[in-house]
Design an enzyme around this catalytic site. Structure first.
Site, PDB file in Angstrom:
ATOM      1  N   SER A  61       0.836  -1.207   0.000  1.00  0.00           N
ATOM      2  CA  SER A  61       0.000   0.000   0.000  1.00  0.00           C
ATOM      3  C   SER A  61       0.869   1.255   0.000  1.00  0.00           C
ATOM      4  O   SER A  61       2.018   1.234   0.456  1.00  0.00           O
ATOM      5  CB  SER A  61      -0.891   0.025   1.249  1.00  0.00           C
TER       6      SER A  61
HETATM    7  N1  SAH Z   1      -0.550  -5.104   4.007  1.00  0.00           N
HETATM    8  C1  SAH Z   1       0.248  -5.355   2.810  1.00  0.00           C
HETATM    9  C2  SAH Z   1      -0.479  -4.998   1.530  1.00  0.00           C
HETATM   10  C3  SAH Z   1      -1.489  -5.980   1.262  1.00  0.00           C
HETATM   11  S1  SAH Z   1      -2.079  -6.106  -0.400  1.00  0.00           S
HETATM   12  C4  SAH Z   1       1.568  -4.626   2.876  1.00  0.00           C
HETATM   13  O1  SAH Z   1       1.817  -3.875   3.821  1.00  0.00           O
HETATM   14  O2  SAH Z   1       2.388  -4.846   1.975  1.00  0.00           O
HETATM   15  C5  SAH Z   1      -3.369  -7.248  -0.007  1.00  0.00           C
HETATM   16  C6  SAH Z   1      -2.911  -8.649   0.282  1.00  0.00           C
HETATM   17  O3  SAH Z   1      -4.050  -9.388   0.684  1.00  0.00           O
HETATM   18  C7  SAH Z   1      -2.304  -9.372  -0.898  1.00  0.00           C
HETATM   19  O4  SAH Z   1      -1.033  -9.820  -0.564  1.00  0.00           O
HETATM   20  C8  SAH Z   1      -3.264 -10.544  -1.129  1.00  0.00           C
HETATM   21  O5  SAH Z   1      -2.611 -11.715  -1.571  1.00  0.00           O
HETATM   22  C9  SAH Z   1      -3.861 -10.722   0.243  1.00  0.00           C
HETATM   23  N2  SAH Z   1      -5.153 -11.427   0.312  1.00  0.00           N
HETATM   24  C10 SAH Z   1      -6.174 -11.403  -0.568  1.00  0.00           C
HETATM   25  N3  SAH Z   1      -7.198 -12.164  -0.111  1.00  0.00           N
HETATM   26  C11 SAH Z   1      -6.804 -12.680   1.078  1.00  0.00           C
HETATM   27  C12 SAH Z   1      -7.393 -13.559   2.048  1.00  0.00           C
HETATM   28  N4  SAH Z   1      -8.626 -14.064   1.876  1.00  0.00           N
HETATM   29  N5  SAH Z   1      -6.695 -13.866   3.147  1.00  0.00           N
HETATM   30  C13 SAH Z   1      -5.436 -13.376   3.356  1.00  0.00           C
HETATM   31  N6  SAH Z   1      -4.825 -12.553   2.481  1.00  0.00           N
HETATM   32  C14 SAH Z   1      -5.496 -12.211   1.351  1.00  0.00           C
END
Ligand code: SAH
Length: 207
Positions: A61
């Site tokens: 993000s």
């Molecule tokens: N917090 C992260 C950014 C996350 S982007 C950072 O600081 O870099 C969103 C993430 O959510 C992605 O890596 C994606 O693979 C994950 N995601 C999507 N659906 C999900 C689920 N059901 N459970 C866990 N993670 C999930």
């Protein structure tokens, strides 16, 4: 300009723009090296205020969004936090400086590994990354003082409501047409109160 200068300039801008507010959160931004959570090819962009590609079609993000999320949940030293979507591990790393322990769930096997590596390299020990579907939470580790969802969700899942501590907060982007709306839920004795926050765009939650 070297990275240290770029970092300081970003932090000053985030303060001026009103995204970074509390001293603790500002210190966490100073302590955590975002360059350690983006790929080597993005190193020079680590302190530009934008999301960056981390592989598997996912993004770290933008710093202002991490600032907004972190400030909104009002983290405290005693808190047990659940994050949904570890991605690069950066948001969890920021939280690690402010709370007792973070459990972060990541659906993608490769990203769970990447987040673990990044956190280890940064010397962070109070974050545990778990590979799995975050919509189920982690029943065995609840109740959580804070639940932070960093992917765009179709709803606030029942597991999160159950696993939040009374008095706790759930923060989640929830689908609203072509974007999402940050929803801030507080768990009270008689149920949840909900507040609408900013409109935002996160990568979608998947199963
Ligand atoms: N917090 C992260 C950014 C996350 S982007 C950072 O600081 O870099 C969103 C993430 O959510 C992605 O890596 C994606 O693979 C994950 N995601 C999507 N659906 C999900 C689920 N059901 N459970 C866990 N993670 C999930």
């Amino acid at each position: 300009m070297d990275l240290a200068d770029k970092k300081e300039m970003l932090i000053r801008n985030l303060i001026e723009e009103g995204y970074l507010k509390s001293p603790g959160v500002i210190s966490a931004f100073r302590e955590i090296p975002r360059e350690g959570f983006v790929g080597d090819s993005w190193r020079d962009y680590a302190y530009s205020d934008q999301p960056l590609d981390i592989g598997s079609g996912q993004t770290i993000s933008a710093p202002h969004m991490v600032a907004i999320m972190t400030e909104l949940i009002k983290p405290e030293k005693s808190h047990l936090v659940l994050e949904i979507g570890a991605g690069s591990g950066y948001q969890a790393a920021i939280l690690s400086r402010l709370v007792k322990k973070v459990y972060s769930i990541e659906l993608e096997h490769e990203l769970a590994g990447l987040a673990r590596e990044n956190l280890k390299r940064a010397g962070i020990r109070n974050v545990e990354v778990i590979q799995g579907d975050g919509s189920l939470g982690i029943p065995g580790k609840s109740p959580f003082d804070r639940i932070v969802v960093t992917c765009g969700s179709d709803k606030v899942y029942p597991a999160w409501r159950e696993q939040a501590r009374e008095g706790g907060i759930i923060l989640s982007p929830v689908d609203e047409g072509d974007h999402q709306r940050l929803m801030i839920l507080r768990k009270g004795k008689g149920g949840f109160s909900a507040k609408k926050g900013l409109s935002c765009v996160f990568v979608p939650l998947r199963h």
